[in-house]
Design a protein around this motif. Structure first.
Motif, short mmCIF file in Angstrom:
data_model
loop_
_atom_site.label_atom_id
_atom_site.label_comp_id
_atom_site.label_asym_id
_atom_site.label_seq_id
_atom_site.Cartn_x
_atom_site.Cartn_y
_atom_site.Cartn_z
N ARG A 158 -10.24 10.07 -1.82
CA ARG A 158 -8.90 10.04 -2.42
C ARG A 158 -7.97 10.89 -1.57
O ARG A 158 -8.42 11.75 -0.82
N HIS B 120 0.83 -1.22 0.00
CA HIS B 120 0.00 0.00 0.00
C HIS B 120 0.86 1.26 0.00
O HIS B 120 0.41 2.31 -0.46
N THR C 40 -8.99 4.97 2.76
CA THR C 40 -9.84 5.41 1.65
C THR C 40 -10.57 4.22 1.03
O THR C 40 -11.72 4.35 0.63
N ASP C 41 -9.93 3.05 1.00
CA ASP C 41 -10.63 1.85 0.53
C ASP C 41 -11.82 1.54 1.43
O ASP C 41 -12.91 1.24 0.96
N LYS D 130 -15.33 3.98 1.31
CA LYS D 130 -16.26 4.05 0.17
C LYS D 130 -17.54 3.27 0.46
O LYS D 130 -17.50 2.10 0.84
N SER E 145 -4.17 4.84 2.40
CA SER E 145 -4.62 3.99 1.31
C SER E 145 -5.70 3.01 1.79
O SER E 145 -6.77 2.88 1.18
N LEU E 146 -5.43 2.34 2.89
CA LEU E 146 -6.40 1.40 3.46
C LEU E 146 -7.66 2.11 3.93
O LEU E 146 -8.78 1.60 3.76
N HIS F 280 -3.65 2.97 -3.01
CA HIS F 280 -4.96 3.02 -3.66
C HIS F 280 -5.52 4.43 -3.48
O HIS F 280 -5.24 5.10 -2.49
N ASN F 281 -6.32 4.86 -4.43
CA ASN F 281 -7.05 6.13 -4.33
C ASN F 281 -6.13 7.33 -4.17
O ASN F 281 -6.44 8.27 -3.45
N ASP G 61 -16.90 8.52 -2.63
CA ASP G 61 -15.52 8.35 -3.06
C ASP G 61 -14.61 9.07 -2.09
O ASP G 61 -15.02 10.04 -1.44
#
Length: 149
Positions: free
Chosen positions: A58, A15, A75-76, A79, A72-73, A20-21, A56
């Motif tokens: 980011r 990550h 923002t996942d 959602k 990263s984790l 991610h994002n 969403d």
């Protein structure tokens, strides 16, 4: 136990290297900035919240592996969650990284649990929680930058 710890470390590094994002969010209607002055981590978080649901999330910024992996984790995980569910995730995550080894978060944290080992390194807790404190500012539409100090 060491195999599990290695797996967790690999997920954190993944990550960090491939967050991610990552990047600005077009159509964001919530925004906050955070900084950890102790180590220099900086984070900008964007959310698109519609009817109380986070559609969403980011982020952008520079930071250590723990800080970036946490964002990263996070923002996942955000959602599709309501703002109330996001608040509960924040409380659960904070309990995970600041509580003792027998402290169980009140909500299921899923992949976020890979960061549980941070509690063994108190100076790194601020790295792991920077994104989460920034989330609080974004949810409450507080325009002031967040600091872990």
């Amino acid at each position: 136990m060491s195999d599990l710890r290695e797996l967790y470390q690999e997920l954190i590094v993944d990550h960090y290297r491939h967050p991610h994002n990552f990047g600005p969010l077009d159509g964001a209607n919530r925004h906050a900035e955070g900084v950890n002055p102790l180590c220099g981590d900086r984070l900008t978080l964007w959310l698109r919240v519609v009817d109380g649901v986070i559609e969403d999330a980011r982020f952008e910024g520079v930071g250590c592996a723990i800080s970036t992996a946490s964002a990263s984790l996070m923002t996942d995980a955000l959602k599709g969650k309501t703002e109330a569910q996001a608040e509960a995730l924040f409380a659960g995550f904070r309990a995970l990284v600041t509580g003792g080894p027998d402290t169980a978060p009140a909500v299921a944290l899923g992949k976020l649990e890979v960061l549980a080992g941070v509690r063994e390194f108190p100076t790194r807790v601020k790295c792991a929680t920077l994104a989460w404190h920034t989330l609080q500012a974004a949810l409450h539409d507080d325009g002031r930058p967040v600091s872990t100090e």
